[in-house]
Design a protein around this motif. Structure first.
Motif, PDB file in Angstrom:
ATOM      1  N   LYS A 239     -38.618  28.987 -68.138  1.00 22.39           N
ATOM      2  CA  LYS A 239     -37.526  28.724 -67.541  1.00 22.39           C
ATOM      3  C   LYS A 239     -37.131  30.201 -66.640  1.00 22.39           C
ATOM      4  O   LYS A 239     -37.108  30.168 -65.324  1.00 22.39           O
ATOM      5  N   GLU A 242     -40.585  30.439 -64.516  1.00 19.35           N
ATOM      6  CA  GLU A 242     -40.475  29.605 -63.239  1.00 19.35           C
ATOM      7  C   GLU A 242     -40.337  29.542 -62.288  1.00 19.35           C
ATOM      8  O   GLU A 242     -40.179  29.549 -61.398  1.00 19.35           O
ATOM      9  N   ASP A 243     -38.803  30.194 -62.724  1.00 19.83           N
ATOM     10  CA  ASP A 243     -37.405  30.412 -61.394  1.00 19.83           C
ATOM     11  C   ASP A 243     -38.248  31.812 -60.788  1.00 19.83           C
ATOM     12  O   ASP A 243     -38.013  31.567 -58.935  1.00 19.83           O
ATOM     13  N   TRP A 245     -41.282  33.110 -59.423  1.00 21.43           N
ATOM     14  CA  TRP A 245     -42.234  32.273 -58.827  1.00 21.43           C
ATOM     15  C   TRP A 245     -41.736  31.978 -57.719  1.00 21.43           C
ATOM     16  O   TRP A 245     -42.137  33.089 -56.580  1.00 21.43           O
ATOM     17  N   VAL A 264     -46.090  28.121 -65.582  1.00 18.79           N
ATOM     18  CA  VAL A 264     -45.310  26.724 -65.076  1.00 18.79           C
ATOM     19  C   VAL A 264     -44.893  27.477 -63.788  1.00 18.79           C
ATOM     20  O   VAL A 264     -43.451  27.593 -63.429  1.00 18.79           O
ATOM     21  N   CYS A 265     -45.682  27.603 -62.619  1.00 21.67           N
ATOM     22  CA  CYS A 265     -45.921  27.811 -61.699  1.00 21.67           C
ATOM     23  C   CYS A 265     -44.947  26.782 -61.446  1.00 21.67           C
ATOM     24  O   CYS A 265     -45.549  25.106 -61.822  1.00 21.67           O
ATOM     25  N   PRO A 266     -43.782  26.623 -60.453  1.00 19.39           N
ATOM     26  CA  PRO A 266     -43.156  25.212 -60.437  1.00 19.39           C
ATOM     27  C   PRO A 266     -43.343  24.824 -59.127  1.00 19.39           C
ATOM     28  O   PRO A 266     -44.854  24.767 -58.265  1.00 19.39           O
TER      29      PRO A 266
END
Length: 337
Positions: A239, A242-243, A245, A264-266
């Motif tokens: 997470k 992810e954030d 990015w 984990v690219c959002p």
């Protein structure tokens, strides 16, 4: 000197098991033709998640599963052409192709060793190599800011890094602390994320802004003027990665030492020209020598969370797995002998 015939060794019985046990094993035999040194281990450091490595990343050749990739110790025997002689005090992150260093004697090769920094204890020295070399390689090789390959000059790299903005996730962790210190020395402006208890620590390492990951929404933070960064260096994945990015500028870099960032690219991310990088560090004496100089000059420091005798390995790994350590967990093999 007279050596024992057996030694205490911490073993993982199989790649499918996370259990560990101390056993009595013969000493390893060094092969001088391969640059191998026999080293008496004084202190070693486990790495978070390493008991999963043999299953997820099997060694290229079958070997005993001894944990702890970092160590500090004394040379017992050395190849004739080695720059290290018997009696020299050294430290290293040793190569994964060989057993780790949670044993009283281990093997280190010329290209991964350096002399222990002056003024440091054995535990303080053992806390450095993996984290520091990982940070060095992230900043000077894999982020793509500096040219020059594996022997990139730290002083020359300052021109390339000066003024760059860098977000470091888990900036109070083992690698994050070193990324923060080295990036600041390179002239970058560092933003670090950490928990509320470690804000002062990350500030003391040179970060210009510290974000409490529990209360800061990185997407909202990055929408403020002037907040986006040129490079994200992620030390924790999932997470947090992810954030992160959302914080990188178009044309910037998202680098992780935990997992490929693209995984984990959002959803909804629309940045353009962003390069994503994942790498696993490789031991390198040239890099470690430069790190040693910085440590001896007082420009960087390691941090030891706690020191345990080998017999208390279960408590040490429990502390490591808790995620609350402030610095490195160290096994001191001179204790409780």
């Amino acid at each position: 000197m007279s050596l024992p015939t057996t030694m205490r060794t911490l073993l993982q019985p199989s790649s499918d098991s996370k259990d560990l046990a101390i056993a009595s094993h013969p000493l390893p035999t060094a092969n001088p033709s391969l640059g191998e040194h026999l080293i008496r281990v004084h202190a070693c450091a486990p790495c978070a998640g390493e008991l999963l490595w043999p299953k997820n990343f099997p060694p290229p050749k079958p070997r005993e599963l001894v944990p702890c990739p970092e160590m500090a110790g004394t040379i017992i025997s050395a190849p004739e052409d080695s720059p290290f002689r018997p009696g020299d005090e050294v430290y290293a992150r040793t190569n994964y192709v060989r057993p780790g260093n949670a044993r009283e004697y281990t093997i280190g090769v010329t290209d991964e060793l350096d002399h222990r920094p002056k003024g440091l204890s054995w535990p303080e020295a053992a806390a450095i190599p993996l984290s520091a070399e990982t940070a060095w390689q992230a900043l000077l090789i894999h982020a793509g800011i500096v040219g020059g390959g594996e022997e990139a000059d730290f002083s020359a790299a300052r021109e390339a890094w000066s003024g760059k903005r860098v977000l470091v996730t888990a900036a109070s962790g083992g690698v994050g602390m070193w990324v923060t210190q080295l990036a600041c020395l390179l002239g970058a402006e560092v933003v670090g994320t950490c928990g509320p208890d470690n804000v002062a620590l990350v500030q003391s390492l040179g970060a210009s802004e510290v974000l409490n990951y529990r209360t800061t929404d990185l997407q909202e933070w990055a929408e403020r003027p002037g907040k986006k960064v040129d490079v994200v260096i992620d030390c924790i994945g999932r997470k947090s990665l992810e954030d992160a990015w959302w914080t990188v500028k178009d044309g910037g870099v998202v680098l992780s030492i935990f997992q490929p960032p693209k995984l984990v690219c959002p959803e909804g991310y629309k940045g353009e020209g962003v390069r994503d990088v994942f790498f696993v560090m490789e031991p390198n004496r040239i890099h470690l020598e430069e790190i040693t100089k910085l440590v001896e000059q007082g420009k960087c420091r390691s941090r030891v969370d706690s020191v345990w005798p080998l017999e208390q390995f279960q408590e040490a790994f429990k502390r490591l797995d808790s995620g609350h350590a402030r610095g490195k967990i160290i096994l001191d093999l001179s204790l409780n002998q």
